[in-house]
Motif scaffolding. Structure first.
Motif: not given
Length: 300
Positions: A6-16, A274-278
C-alpha cells in the motif's frame, strides 16, 4: 506485506499527482508557445544532474536500452503529448491518452506473461469513461493530426512502461532515471531549436522557478518514484495510477484558477478513482485442498 504494498502504491501515485500540476504551471508561469522548450528543460538538466549524483553510465547493452527507454518514456512521448495538447482541446487529449492502461494491459499479456482479467478490462474502460466525464466538453472538436498524436503518445508511453518492466536495470533507480531523462532530453534538444528557436532572453524569476519545479519535483523526483513503482509492482497496476493526473489537474483548476466543477465531473472523478482502486486489489490466493483426513497424534 499488505502495508508495504500500500505504501509503495501511494508513493508511486505521487508521480502522476505531481504531473497533474504541469498544466497549471505551464499555462500560468511559463512563457507562451514554448512547449518543446519546457519538455527539454524538464528532461535534460535533471537527467544530467542525476548522472552527476550517481556517477554511473550505461554499460554494454544498456547504452541502447537506455536510449530506447528514454525515447519512449520521455523524448517521443513528450513531443507527441505537446502536439496533441496544441491541436486538441485538453479534454479530448486527456480522454484519448486515458486508453494507455488498456494498452499496457494488452502488452503485458504479450510480453510479460501477465494475465488480462475481466476486472482489469472493465476498470480500463471505466477509466476512459471517467476521464471523459471529468474533462471532456460538449463543444470539443476533433483534429485528425491531434488524435493520431494522442493515440501514438499513449502507445509510446505504454510501450515504455512495459519495456521498463521487462528490462530490469542492474543499477539503482536514480541512475536509470538519469539515463532515461538525459536520452529523452538529447532527442528533444535539436527538435526544440528547429521548431521554436533559441530560448527567450527575457525569462523572469517566475519563469525560472516554474522550470525548476518541472525539472526537479516534476521530473527527477517524480520519474524516480514512477520507475521504482514499475520495478516493484506490475506494469498494469502502475499505469492505472496515471489516471490520477487529470483528476489532480481538474482539482487544481477548481481550487487555484476558480474553474467550475459540475456534479458530472465529480462523478467522473469518482469513477476514475474507483477504477484505480479496483486494479490495485489483489485476489486472495485459493486455499490449498486438504490432502486427506487428519489423524490425531494418538491414532497415528
Amino acid at each position: 506485506m499488505l502495508n508495504n504494498r500500500l505504501v509503495l502504491i501511494l508513493v508511486t501515485a505521487m508521480a502522476p499527482a505531481v504531473w497533474g500540476s504541469t498544466y497549471l504551471v505551464t499555462t500560468e508561469f511559463l512563457p507562451p508557445d514554448r512547449p518543446l522548450l519546457a519538455a527539454a528543460i524538464r528532461s535534460l538538466p535533471p537527467g544530467l544532474l542525476l548522472i552527476l549524483i550517481t556517477r554511473q553510465l550505461p554499460k554494454g547493452i544498456w547504452w541502447w536500452r537506455a536510449l530506447a527507454l528514454g525515447a519512449l518514456n520521455i523524448g517521443i512521448f513528450l513531443a507527441l503529448l505537446f502536439v496533441a495538447a496544441y491541436r486538441l482541446p485538453g479534454g479530448v487529449a486527456a480522454t484519448v491518452m486515458a486508453i494507455q492502461p488498456l494498452i499496457v494491459a494488452g502488452l503485458s499479456t504479450a510480453l510479460l506473461g501477465e494475465r488480462l482479467t475481466v476486472r482489469t478490462a472493465i476498470a480500463g474502460i471505466a477509466g476512459v469513461v471517467g476521464v471523459s466525464l471529468l474533462v471532456l466538453r460538449s463543444n470539443a472538436h476533433l483534429d485528425v493530426i491531434g488524435v493520431v498524436a494522442a493515440v501514438a503518445g499513449a502507445v509510446t508511453m505504454a510501450s515504455g512502461v512495459v519495456l521498463s518492466k521487462r528490462w530490469t536495470s542492474p543499477v539503482p533507480v536514480l541512475a536509470m532515471t538519469g539515463w532515461q531523462l538525459t536520452a529523452g532530453g538529447l532527442l528533444l534538444l535539436p527538435v526544440t531549436f528547429l521548431v521554436e528557436g533559441a530560448p527567450p532572453a527575457n525569462l523572469t524569476i517566475t519563469n525560472l522557478a516554474a522550470y525548476a519545479y518541472l525539472a526537479i519535483p516534476g521530473a527527477a523526483i517524480a520519474y524516480a518514484l514512477w520507475f521504482r513503482g514499475i520495478r516493484a509492482l506490475s506494469a498494469t497496476s502502475v499505469t492505472f495510477l496515471s489516471l490520477l493526473s487529470p483528476v489532480v489537474a481538474t482539482t487544481l483548476g477548481w481550487l487555484v484558477l476558480g474553474q467550475s466543477l459540475s456534479p458530472l465531473q465529480g462523478l467522473g472523478a469518482l469513477i476514475v478513482l474507483a477504477s484505480m482502486v479496483v486494479v490495485q486489489l489483489r485476489r486472495a490466493p485459493a486455499a490449498k485442498p486438504a490432502e486427506g483426513p487428519q489423524l490425531s497424534p494418538a491414532r497415528r
